[in-house]
Motif scaffolding. Sequence first.
Motif, PDB file in Angstrom:
ATOM      1  N   LEU A 136       8.214   2.011   5.338  1.00  5.00           N
ATOM      2  CA  LEU A 136       8.175   0.789   4.531  1.00  5.00           C
ATOM      3  C   LEU A 136       9.139   0.442   3.366  1.00  5.00           C
ATOM      4  CD1 LEU A 136       4.223   1.020   3.686  1.00  5.00           C
ATOM      5  CD2 LEU A 136       5.418   0.261   5.702  1.00  5.00           C
ATOM      6  N   PRO A 137       9.134  -0.700   3.072  1.00 10.12           N
ATOM      7  CA  PRO A 137      10.292  -1.169   2.096  1.00 10.12           C
ATOM      8  C   PRO A 137       9.974  -0.498   0.919  1.00 10.12           C
ATOM      9  CG  PRO A 137       9.599  -3.268   2.986  1.00 10.12           C
ATOM     10  CD  PRO A 137       8.617  -1.976   3.516  1.00 10.12           C
ATOM     11  N   TRP A 138      11.216   0.217   0.356  1.00 10.76           N
ATOM     12  CA  TRP A 138      11.144   0.949  -0.960  1.00 10.76           C
ATOM     13  C   TRP A 138      10.125   0.431  -2.032  1.00 10.76           C
ATOM     14  CZ3 TRP A 138      12.695   1.286  -5.889  1.00 10.76           C
ATOM     15  CH2 TRP A 138      12.596   2.146  -6.664  1.00 10.76           C
ATOM     16  N   SER A 139      10.644  -0.859  -2.302  1.00 12.62           N
ATOM     17  CA  SER A 139       9.882  -1.744  -3.383  1.00 12.62           C
ATOM     18  C   SER A 139       8.505  -1.854  -3.011  1.00 12.62           C
ATOM     19  CB  SER A 139      10.609  -2.789  -3.281  1.00 12.62           C
ATOM     20  OG  SER A 139      10.578  -3.656  -2.245  1.00 12.62           O
ATOM     21  N   THR A 140       7.862  -1.505  -1.856  1.00 11.87           N
ATOM     22  CA  THR A 140       6.319  -1.960  -1.591  1.00 11.87           C
ATOM     23  C   THR A 140       5.442  -1.063  -2.689  1.00 11.87           C
ATOM     24  OG1 THR A 140       6.919  -1.838   0.633  1.00 11.87           O
ATOM     25  CG2 THR A 140       4.545  -1.747   0.249  1.00 11.87           C
ATOM     26  N   ALA A 141       4.381  -1.966  -3.273  1.00 11.76           N
ATOM     27  CA  ALA A 141       3.580  -1.689  -3.996  1.00 11.76           C
ATOM     28  C   ALA A 141       2.289  -1.988  -3.549  1.00 11.76           C
ATOM     29  CB  ALA A 141       3.780  -2.236  -5.600  1.00 11.76           C
ATOM     30  N   LEU A 142       1.298  -1.140  -3.813  1.00 15.31           N
ATOM     31  CA  LEU A 142      -0.173  -1.396  -3.122  1.00 15.31           C
ATOM     32  C   LEU A 142      -0.925  -1.940  -4.202  1.00 15.31           C
ATOM     33  CD1 LEU A 142      -0.745   1.973  -1.162  1.00 15.31           C
ATOM     34  CD2 LEU A 142       0.114  -0.308  -0.284  1.00 15.31           C
ATOM     35  N   PRO A 143      -1.996  -2.830  -3.904  1.00 11.35           N
ATOM     36  CA  PRO A 143      -2.555  -3.391  -5.027  1.00 11.35           C
ATOM     37  C   PRO A 143      -3.528  -2.629  -5.746  1.00 11.35           C
ATOM     38  CG  PRO A 143      -3.754  -3.607  -2.762  1.00 11.35           C
ATOM     39  CD  PRO A 143      -2.316  -3.297  -2.651  1.00 11.35           C
ATOM     40  N   GLY A 144      -3.549  -2.990  -7.257  1.00 10.69           N
ATOM     41  CA  GLY A 144      -4.311  -2.014  -8.205  1.00 10.69           C
ATOM     42  C   GLY A 144      -3.676  -0.739  -8.457  1.00 10.69           C
ATOM     43  N   GLY A 145      -2.556  -0.773  -7.975  1.00  9.88           N
ATOM     44  CA  GLY A 145      -1.931   0.842  -8.265  1.00  9.88           C
ATOM     45  C   GLY A 145      -2.370   1.732  -7.410  1.00  9.88           C
ATOM     46  N   LEU A 146      -2.941   1.513  -5.989  1.00 10.72           N
ATOM     47  CA  LEU A 146      -3.394   2.687  -5.340  1.00 10.72           C
ATOM     48  C   LEU A 146      -2.201   3.434  -4.652  1.00 10.72           C
ATOM     49  CD1 LEU A 146      -6.312   0.707  -3.314  1.00 10.72           C
ATOM     50  CD2 LEU A 146      -6.445   2.420  -4.830  1.00 10.72           C
ATOM     51  N   ARG A 147      -2.442   4.516  -4.378  1.00 16.64           N
ATOM     52  CA  ARG A 147      -1.679   5.480  -3.603  1.00 16.64           C
ATOM     53  C   ARG A 147      -1.996   5.392  -2.199  1.00 16.64           C
ATOM     54  NH1 ARG A 147       0.658  10.096  -7.437  1.00 16.64           N
ATOM     55  NH2 ARG A 147       1.755  10.250  -5.495  1.00 16.64           N
ATOM     56  N   VAL A 148      -1.044   5.673  -1.217  1.00 19.72           N
ATOM     57  CA  VAL A 148      -1.414   6.000   0.033  1.00 19.72           C
ATOM     58  C   VAL A 148      -1.993   7.514   0.191  1.00 19.72           C
ATOM     59  CG1 VAL A 148      -0.577   6.682   2.501  1.00 19.72           C
ATOM     60  CG2 VAL A 148       0.279   4.660   1.219  1.00 19.72           C
ATOM     61  N   LEU A 149      -3.326   7.652   0.796  1.00 19.04           N
ATOM     62  CA  LEU A 149      -4.177   8.791   0.934  1.00 19.04           C
ATOM     63  C   LEU A 149      -4.374   9.312   2.296  1.00 19.04           C
ATOM     64  CD1 LEU A 149      -6.921   8.122  -1.795  1.00 19.04           C
ATOM     65  CD2 LEU A 149      -4.581   9.459  -2.084  1.00 19.04           C
ATOM     66  N   PRO A 150      -4.424  10.387   2.596  1.00 18.11           N
ATOM     67  CA  PRO A 150      -4.814  10.871   3.878  1.00 18.11           C
ATOM     68  C   PRO A 150      -5.991  10.414   4.365  1.00 18.11           C
ATOM     69  CG  PRO A 150      -4.062  12.793   2.582  1.00 18.11           C
ATOM     70  CD  PRO A 150      -4.076  11.621   1.832  1.00 18.11           C
ATOM     71  N   GLY A 151      -5.924   9.935   5.640  1.00 19.62           N
ATOM     72  CA  GLY A 151      -7.171   9.029   6.053  1.00 19.62           C
ATOM     73  C   GLY A 151      -7.079   7.696   6.287  1.00 19.62           C
ATOM     74  N   MET A 152      -6.275   7.134   5.536  1.00 23.24           N
ATOM     75  CA  MET A 152      -5.772   5.695   5.679  1.00 23.24           C
ATOM     76  C   MET A 152      -5.320   5.556   6.916  1.00 23.24           C
ATOM     77  SD  MET A 152      -4.598   4.642   1.904  1.00 23.24           S
ATOM     78  CE  MET A 152      -5.707   4.298   0.414  1.00 23.24           C
TER      79      MET A 152
END
Length: 137
Positions: free
Chosen positions: A82-98
């Motif tokens: 993904l683009p390096w600057s991508t930010a997820l809403p609410g400061g979420l992090r990518v987690l296993p299972g997504m």
Amino acid sequence: MSQLDATLAAGRREAEARMRDTVRLYSQAPDSFNRATGQTASGAQTTLYSGKARVKAIAASTGRETEAGEREIVLREYEVHLPWSTALPGGLRVLPGMRIEVTASPDARMVGLILWVTGATFSDQSTAWRIRTEDRS
């Protein structure tokens, strides 16, 4: 701007130029079973990112066979950029299972592919955000 910052900015532009796929990163609530109807309803999905990406099969991954729900499946590994600057809403992090769904691609065979997130890497000196996934088909 330092020479390193300029080099990283140029690398990130080039990495984004190679992102020709479109994906949707989402989380999904657990499925629920309705005893009265005997039906299972899929859990609600929450889209965290939708946009450009590069979906790349990991060359060393030949797939490994495993069992899931009394059927054999082959797990194949992919890396999603993904683009390096991508930010997820609410400061979420990518987690296993997504999950990541390929919604558009120059390779029409990839459209509809659902990939399960197994991990992500973070670095201030990366040119893209790399997410490790597997195809569980």
